[in-house]
Design a protein around this motif. Structure first.
Motif, PDB file in Angstrom:
ATOM      1  N   PRO A   1      -4.978  -9.074   8.350  1.00  0.00           N
ATOM      2  CA  PRO A   1      -5.396  -7.986   7.444  1.00  0.00           C
ATOM      3  C   PRO A   1      -4.275  -6.964   7.193  1.00  0.00           C
ATOM      4  O   PRO A   1      -4.114  -6.473   6.074  1.00  0.00           O
ATOM      5  CB  PRO A   1      -6.573  -7.331   8.158  1.00  0.00           C
ATOM      6  N   ALA A   2      -3.487  -6.655   8.213  1.00  0.00           N
ATOM      7  CA  ALA A   2      -2.387  -5.700   8.038  1.00  0.00           C
ATOM      8  C   ALA A   2      -1.335  -6.263   7.099  1.00  0.00           C
ATOM      9  O   ALA A   2      -0.797  -5.553   6.241  1.00  0.00           O
ATOM     10  CB  ALA A   2      -1.776  -5.348   9.392  1.00  0.00           C
ATOM     11  N   LEU A   3      -1.033  -7.537   7.222  1.00  0.00           N
ATOM     12  CA  LEU A   3      -0.064  -8.188   6.354  1.00  0.00           C
ATOM     13  C   LEU A   3      -0.566  -8.220   4.915  1.00  0.00           C
ATOM     14  O   LEU A   3       0.169  -7.901   3.976  1.00  0.00           O
ATOM     15  CB  LEU A   3       0.230  -9.612   6.857  1.00  0.00           C
ATOM     16  N   LEU A   4      -1.829  -8.590   4.721  1.00  0.00           N
ATOM     17  CA  LEU A   4      -2.400  -8.613   3.374  1.00  0.00           C
ATOM     18  C   LEU A   4      -2.430  -7.223   2.752  1.00  0.00           C
ATOM     19  O   LEU A   4      -2.140  -7.053   1.566  1.00  0.00           O
ATOM     20  CB  LEU A   4      -3.799  -9.214   3.414  1.00  0.00           C
ATOM     21  N   LEU A   5      -2.767  -6.229   3.533  1.00  0.00           N
ATOM     22  CA  LEU A   5      -2.788  -4.855   3.044  1.00  0.00           C
ATOM     23  C   LEU A   5      -1.387  -4.396   2.652  1.00  0.00           C
ATOM     24  O   LEU A   5      -1.198  -3.737   1.625  1.00  0.00           O
ATOM     25  CB  LEU A   5      -3.390  -3.924   4.106  1.00  0.00           C
ATOM     26  N   SER A   6      -0.396  -4.741   3.430  1.00  0.00           N
ATOM     27  CA  SER A   6       0.997  -4.383   3.124  1.00  0.00           C
ATOM     28  C   SER A   6       1.455  -5.032   1.829  1.00  0.00           C
ATOM     29  O   SER A   6       2.094  -4.391   0.981  1.00  0.00           O
ATOM     30  CB  SER A   6       1.921  -4.811   4.261  1.00  0.00           C
TER      31      SER A   6
ATOM     32  N   LEU B   1      -0.444  -6.068  -0.638  1.00  0.00           N
ATOM     33  CA  LEU B   1      -1.198  -5.441  -1.716  1.00  0.00           C
ATOM     34  C   LEU B   1      -0.585  -4.100  -2.109  1.00  0.00           C
ATOM     35  O   LEU B   1      -0.441  -3.796  -3.297  1.00  0.00           O
ATOM     36  CB  LEU B   1      -2.666  -5.268  -1.308  1.00  0.00           C
ATOM     37  N   CYS B   2      -0.204  -3.314  -1.125  1.00  0.00           N
ATOM     38  CA  CYS B   2       0.439  -2.010  -1.402  1.00  0.00           C
ATOM     39  C   CYS B   2       1.759  -2.195  -2.141  1.00  0.00           C
ATOM     40  O   CYS B   2       2.068  -1.449  -3.077  1.00  0.00           O
ATOM     41  CB  CYS B   2       0.653  -1.238  -0.105  1.00  0.00           C
ATOM     42  N   LEU B   3       2.554  -3.160  -1.742  1.00  0.00           N
ATOM     43  CA  LEU B   3       3.825  -3.424  -2.419  1.00  0.00           C
ATOM     44  C   LEU B   3       3.619  -3.845  -3.867  1.00  0.00           C
ATOM     45  O   LEU B   3       4.349  -3.422  -4.762  1.00  0.00           O
ATOM     46  CB  LEU B   3       4.620  -4.487  -1.660  1.00  0.00           C
ATOM     47  N   ILE B   4       2.612  -4.673  -4.111  1.00  0.00           N
ATOM     48  CA  ILE B   4       2.321  -5.111  -5.473  1.00  0.00           C
ATOM     49  C   ILE B   4       1.901  -3.923  -6.337  1.00  0.00           C
ATOM     50  O   ILE B   4       2.358  -3.761  -7.466  1.00  0.00           O
ATOM     51  CB  ILE B   4       1.230  -6.209  -5.466  1.00  0.00           C
ATOM     52  N   ILE B   5       1.044  -3.080  -5.807  1.00  0.00           N
ATOM     53  CA  ILE B   5       0.585  -1.901  -6.552  1.00  0.00           C
ATOM     54  C   ILE B   5       1.746  -0.963  -6.843  1.00  0.00           C
ATOM     55  O   ILE B   5       1.907  -0.482  -7.967  1.00  0.00           O
ATOM     56  CB  ILE B   5      -0.542  -1.173  -5.788  1.00  0.00           C
ATOM     57  N   LEU B   6       2.591  -0.698  -5.850  1.00  0.00           N
ATOM     58  CA  LEU B   6       3.742   0.189  -6.059  1.00  0.00           C
ATOM     59  C   LEU B   6       4.722  -0.374  -7.072  1.00  0.00           C
ATOM     60  O   LEU B   6       5.257   0.355  -7.907  1.00  0.00           O
ATOM     61  CB  LEU B   6       4.456   0.471  -4.734  1.00  0.00           C
ATOM     62  N   SER B   7       4.980  -1.661  -7.022  1.00  0.00           N
ATOM     63  CA  SER B   7       5.917  -2.249  -7.980  1.00  0.00           C
ATOM     64  C   SER B   7       5.338  -2.240  -9.386  1.00  0.00           C
ATOM     65  O   SER B   7       6.055  -2.058 -10.361  1.00  0.00           O
ATOM     66  CB  SER B   7       6.321  -3.659  -7.558  1.00  0.00           C
ATOM     67  N   ALA B   8       4.039  -2.411  -9.538  1.00  0.00           N
ATOM     68  CA  ALA B   8       3.406  -2.365 -10.850  1.00  0.00           C
ATOM     69  C   ALA B   8       3.452  -0.958 -11.427  1.00  0.00           C
ATOM     70  O   ALA B   8       3.648  -0.773 -12.627  1.00  0.00           O
ATOM     71  CB  ALA B   8       1.963  -2.850 -10.759  1.00  0.00           C
ATOM     72  N   CYS B   9       3.297   0.044 -10.586  1.00  0.00           N
ATOM     73  CA  CYS B   9       3.304   1.436 -11.045  1.00  0.00           C
ATOM     74  C   CYS B   9       4.694   1.894 -11.472  1.00  0.00           C
ATOM     75  O   CYS B   9       4.833   2.721 -12.346  1.00  0.00           O
ATOM     76  CB  CYS B   9       2.777   2.371  -9.962  1.00  0.00           C
ATOM     77  N   SER B  10       5.725   1.368 -10.858  1.00  0.00           N
ATOM     78  CA  SER B  10       7.069   1.857 -11.140  1.00  0.00           C
ATOM     79  C   SER B  10       7.840   0.991 -12.113  1.00  0.00           C
ATOM     80  O   SER B  10       8.953   1.316 -12.468  1.00  0.00           O
ATOM     81  CB  SER B  10       7.864   1.975  -9.836  1.00  0.00           C
ATOM     82  N   SER B  11       7.280  -0.119 -12.580  1.00  0.00           N
ATOM     83  CA  SER B  11       8.024  -0.977 -13.491  1.00  0.00           C
ATOM     84  C   SER B  11       8.004  -0.415 -14.895  1.00  0.00           C
ATOM     85  O   SER B  11       7.080   0.256 -15.307  1.00  0.00           O
ATOM     86  CB  SER B  11       7.447  -2.385 -13.483  1.00  0.00           C
ATOM     87  N   GLY B  12       9.061  -0.682 -15.646  1.00  0.00           N
ATOM     88  CA  GLY B  12       9.171  -0.216 -17.015  1.00  0.00           C
ATOM     89  C   GLY B  12       9.703   1.194 -17.085  1.00  0.00           C
ATOM     90  O   GLY B  12       9.790   1.904 -16.112  1.00  0.00           O
ATOM     91  N   LYS B  13      10.081   1.565 -18.303  1.00  0.00           N
ATOM     92  CA  LYS B  13      10.615   2.912 -18.519  1.00  0.00           C
ATOM     93  C   LYS B  13       9.495   3.835 -18.928  1.00  0.00           C
ATOM     94  O   LYS B  13       8.554   3.439 -19.592  1.00  0.00           O
ATOM     95  CB  LYS B  13      11.672   2.888 -19.626  1.00  0.00           C
TER      96      LYS B  13
END
Length: 127
Positions: free
Chosen positions: A5-10, A12-24
């Motif tokens: 669960p900790a690995l899956l949560l980590s 998931l957090c990385l995916i969300i952060l990368s989606a939020c910061s992509s693009g200009k």
């Protein structure tokens, strides 16, 4: 037991952060905008020397995109017109803006440039 669960949560957090910061970012707030987003119909060059701008007044047309170009001939200066969301200096020397409201706006030096800094100002008049 808690590793999966900790690995899956980590992950998931990385995916969300990368989606939020992509693009200009493409933010356009009333009065100013990115140079790439708008084609300028006019150009205005503002030149700074020690403790003065080349003119006391600069005239712009309401609703007309204008490319403001900043040139620094001596000293270290910049320009700042908060109401038009305009700030230029040696690093960012041009910007396209669309003045949306008629009026007279105070333009000041954006960089502390010495003893005459406080008197370094001009007016931008939007007609």
């Amino acid at each position: 037991m808690f590793k999966k669960p900790a690995l899956l949560l980590s992950i998931l957090c990385l995916i969300i952060l990368s989606a939020c910061s992509s693009g200009k970012e493409n933010s356009s707030i009333a009065g100013g905008s990115s140079e790439n987003a708008i084609a300028a119909e006019e150009e205005l060059t503002i030149t700074a020397t020690n403790y003065s701008f080349d003119k006391e007044e600069y005239h712009l047309k309401k609703g007309v995109p204008v490319k403001i170009i900043f040139k620094n001939e001596s000293g270290n200066h910049g320009i700042l017109v908060p109401e038009l969301e305009l700030r230029l200096d040696a690093k960012t020397s041009s910007q396209v803006i669309i003045p949306e409201e008629a009026g007279t706006y105070e333009m000041t030096c954006a960089i502390m440039c010495g003893s005459g800094h406080s008197s370094m100002s001009a007016r931008v008049i939007v007609e």
